[in-house]
Design a protein around this motif. Structure first.
Motif, mmCIF file in Angstrom:
data_model
loop_
_atom_site.group_PDB
_atom_site.id
_atom_site.type_symbol
_atom_site.label_atom_id
_atom_site.label_comp_id
_atom_site.label_asym_id
_atom_site.label_seq_id
_atom_site.Cartn_x
_atom_site.Cartn_y
_atom_site.Cartn_z
ATOM 1 N N LYS A 293 -1.733 7.787 8.877
ATOM 2 C CA LYS A 293 -1.777 7.577 10.326
ATOM 3 C C LYS A 293 -2.064 8.860 11.102
ATOM 4 N N ARG A 294 -1.929 10.016 10.458
ATOM 5 C CA ARG A 294 -2.048 11.275 11.192
ATOM 6 C C ARG A 294 -3.408 11.405 11.873
ATOM 7 N N ASP A 295 -4.495 11.229 11.123
ATOM 8 C CA ASP A 295 -5.822 11.402 11.711
ATOM 9 C C ASP A 295 -6.173 10.281 12.677
ATOM 10 N N VAL A 296 -5.606 9.103 12.460
ATOM 11 C CA VAL A 296 -5.858 7.991 13.375
ATOM 12 C C VAL A 296 -5.321 8.326 14.761
ATOM 13 N N ASP B 24 -24.417 2.902 2.693
ATOM 14 C CA ASP B 24 -23.790 1.575 2.739
ATOM 15 C C ASP B 24 -22.304 1.645 2.398
ATOM 16 N N CYS B 25 -21.624 2.682 2.904
ATOM 17 C CA CYS B 25 -20.190 2.834 2.666
ATOM 18 C C CYS B 25 -19.398 2.280 3.849
ATOM 19 N N SER B 26 -18.140 1.943 3.605
ATOM 20 C CA SER B 26 -17.298 1.370 4.656
ATOM 21 C C SER B 26 -15.975 2.110 4.741
ATOM 22 N N PHE B 27 -15.378 2.082 5.941
ATOM 23 C CA PHE B 27 -14.110 2.758 6.215
ATOM 24 C C PHE B 27 -13.130 1.706 6.726
ATOM 25 N N HIS B 28 -11.979 1.591 6.063
ATOM 26 C CA HIS B 28 -10.981 0.587 6.424
ATOM 27 C C HIS B 28 -9.682 1.278 6.821
ATOM 28 N N VAL B 29 -9.205 1.042 8.037
ATOM 29 C CA VAL B 29 -7.893 1.532 8.458
ATOM 30 C C VAL B 29 -6.888 0.403 8.256
ATOM 31 N N ILE B 30 -5.857 0.667 7.460
ATOM 32 C CA ILE B 30 -4.875 -0.357 7.129
ATOM 33 C C ILE B 30 -3.667 -0.238 8.058
ATOM 34 N N ASP B 31 -3.346 -1.324 8.743
ATOM 35 C CA ASP B 31 -2.164 -1.389 9.605
ATOM 36 C C ASP B 31 -1.488 -2.730 9.342
ATOM 37 N N LEU B 32 -0.497 -2.720 8.459
ATOM 38 C CA LEU B 32 0.144 -3.971 8.056
ATOM 39 C C LEU B 32 0.942 -4.604 9.186
ATOM 40 N N VAL B 33 1.437 -3.793 10.117
ATOM 41 C CA VAL B 33 2.166 -4.356 11.260
ATOM 42 C C VAL B 33 1.228 -5.211 12.105
ATOM 43 N N SER B 34 0.075 -4.650 12.441
ATOM 44 C CA SER B 34 -0.907 -5.397 13.224
ATOM 45 C C SER B 34 -1.401 -6.623 12.464
ATOM 46 N N SER C 88 0.188 -8.336 10.140
ATOM 47 C CA SER C 88 1.235 -9.360 10.051
ATOM 48 C C SER C 88 1.400 -10.112 11.363
ATOM 49 N N GLN C 89 1.148 -9.429 12.473
ATOM 50 C CA GLN C 89 1.266 -10.083 13.776
ATOM 51 C C GLN C 89 0.062 -10.966 14.082
ATOM 52 N N GLY C 90 -1.121 -10.482 13.718
ATOM 53 C CA GLY C 90 -2.331 -11.230 14.036
ATOM 54 C C GLY C 90 -2.717 -12.262 13.004
ATOM 55 N N HIS C 91 -2.390 -11.978 11.734
ATOM 56 C CA HIS C 91 -2.772 -12.884 10.645
ATOM 57 C C HIS C 91 -1.616 -13.004 9.650
ATOM 58 N N PRO C 92 -0.519 -13.610 10.052
ATOM 59 C CA PRO C 92 0.638 -13.718 9.151
ATOM 60 C C PRO C 92 0.329 -14.477 7.867
ATOM 61 N N ASP C 93 -0.650 -15.372 7.912
ATOM 62 C CA ASP C 93 -1.012 -16.122 6.710
ATOM 63 C C ASP C 93 -1.587 -15.207 5.638
ATOM 64 N N ILE C 94 -2.365 -14.202 6.055
ATOM 65 C CA ILE C 94 -2.941 -13.259 5.095
ATOM 66 C C ILE C 94 -1.842 -12.419 4.460
ATOM 67 N N CYS C 95 -0.907 -11.941 5.294
ATOM 68 C CA CYS C 95 0.205 -11.143 4.767
ATOM 69 C C CYS C 95 1.063 -11.958 3.812
ATOM 70 N N SER C 96 1.305 -13.212 4.153
ATOM 71 C CA SER C 96 2.105 -14.078 3.281
ATOM 72 C C SER C 96 1.426 -14.272 1.936
#
Length: 227
Positions: free
Chosen positions: A106-109, A123-133, A135-143
Motif C-alpha cells: 500500500k505504500r506506493d499506492v 502487453d503487461c498488466s498491473f493489478h492493485v489488490i484491495d480485499l476490503v474494497s 469484499s464490499q463491492g463483490h462479496p460473492d467473489i470473496c466468498s
C-alpha cells in the motif's frame, strides 16, 4: 484475474509472511515455478528448506534483479509484490511479455508513486489488490475465494502458516510490534474468543518503536494498538 497455469513462473517478494507462504503453496499446487525474496538469511533459509523454493534472493536491495535474470533471461510471468520505491520499479522490469504485476502493498499506492508506462509495453498488466474494497463491492467473489482456500486446506493441498504466534487481547500492542519489526516470519493472531482477557486498545506503550521503510505499521498504530 491472472489465471495462473502450470509451468508459468512467479516471483513472490517478502515471502515468509502469512500471505507469502500461502501464495507459495498455491502456486506450487497449480504447478507454477516459484522464485522468492526475503530480507534476512534466516528467512531465505526457511523458504528454501521449509517451503521448497529453490531460488531465493534478498528483498532489501536490487540484487534480486540480476539473480532472477540469470535464471530467467526473459523475465517472469507473474510478480507478487509488497516492496516499495525503487524495488517495486525494478521488479516491474522483470516481467516477461504478457506478464502480470500484482501489487498487494500500500505504500506506493498512497504515496501516489508514478510508474513508467514503457515498462508495460509488452502487453503487461498491473493489478492493485484491495480485499476490503473487493469484499464490499463483490462479496460473492470473496466468498468463492475463501471457500476455495478452505477446501484446499481440508484436502491437505495447503497447510497452516508457520510459525503462527497467538496473542491474548491484552497483548495486541505486542502483536503489532512483532509484525512491525521486519524480522519475523509467519502470522500473528490475536485471540478474540475463548479468552478471559479484555482487548487492550489506546493504551500508551513505552518501548522504543521501530522506524524506517521496512516497518509494516506507523508508530502511532503500534502505540495505540489499533488499525
Amino acid at each position: 484475474r491472472i489465471h495462473l497455469r502450470r509451468g508459468q513462473t512467479v516471483l513472490i517478494h517478502a515471502a515468509t509472511g502469512g500471505a507469502g507462504q500461502i501464495c507459495i503453496q498455491y502456486c506450487q499446487w497449480i504447478g507454477a515455478r516459484v522464485l522468492a525474496t526475503a530480507g534476512t538469511e534466516e528467512k531465505r533459509r526457511f523458504l528454501r528448506e521449509h517451503c521448497g523454493v529453490e531460488y531465493v534472493f534478498n528483498s532489501r536491495d536490487t540484487s534480486f534483479v540480476n539473480g532472477v535474470r540469470s535464471i530467467l533471461p526473459h523475465g517472469v510471468d507473474v510478480v507478487i509484490n509488497s516492496l516499495s520505491g525503487i524495488l517495486l520499479q525494478e521488479s516491474i522490469k522483470l516481467l516477461a511479455d504478457h506478464g502480470h504485476f500484482v501489487e498487494w502493498g500500500k505504500r506506493d499506492v498512497f504515496d501516489k508513486t508514478q510508474l513508467s508506462m514503457f515498462d508495460f509495453r509488452s502487453d503487461c498488466s498491473f493489478h492493485v489488490i484491495d480485499l476490503v474494497s473487493l469484499s464490499q463491492g463483490h462479496p460473492d467473489i470473496c466468498s468463492a475465494m475463501l471457500q476455495e482456500m478452505i477446501d484446499l486446506l481440508i484436502q491437505g493441498k495447503l497447510k497452516a502458516i508457520e510459525p503462527t504466534v497467538v496473542y491474548e487481547p491484552s497483548q495486541v500492542i505486542d502483536a503489532f510490534m512483532r509484525s512491525n519489526s521486519g524480522q519475523v516470519m509467519g502470522k500473528a493472531v490475536v485471540r478474540l474468543t475463548n479468552s478471559n482477557e479484555s482487548l487492550c486498545l489506546n493504551s500508551v506503550h513505552h518501548n522504543n518503536l521501530p522506524e524506517g521503510n521496512n516497518i509494516m505499521f506507523p508508530s502511532t498504530v503500534c502505540r495505540q494498538g489499533t488499525i
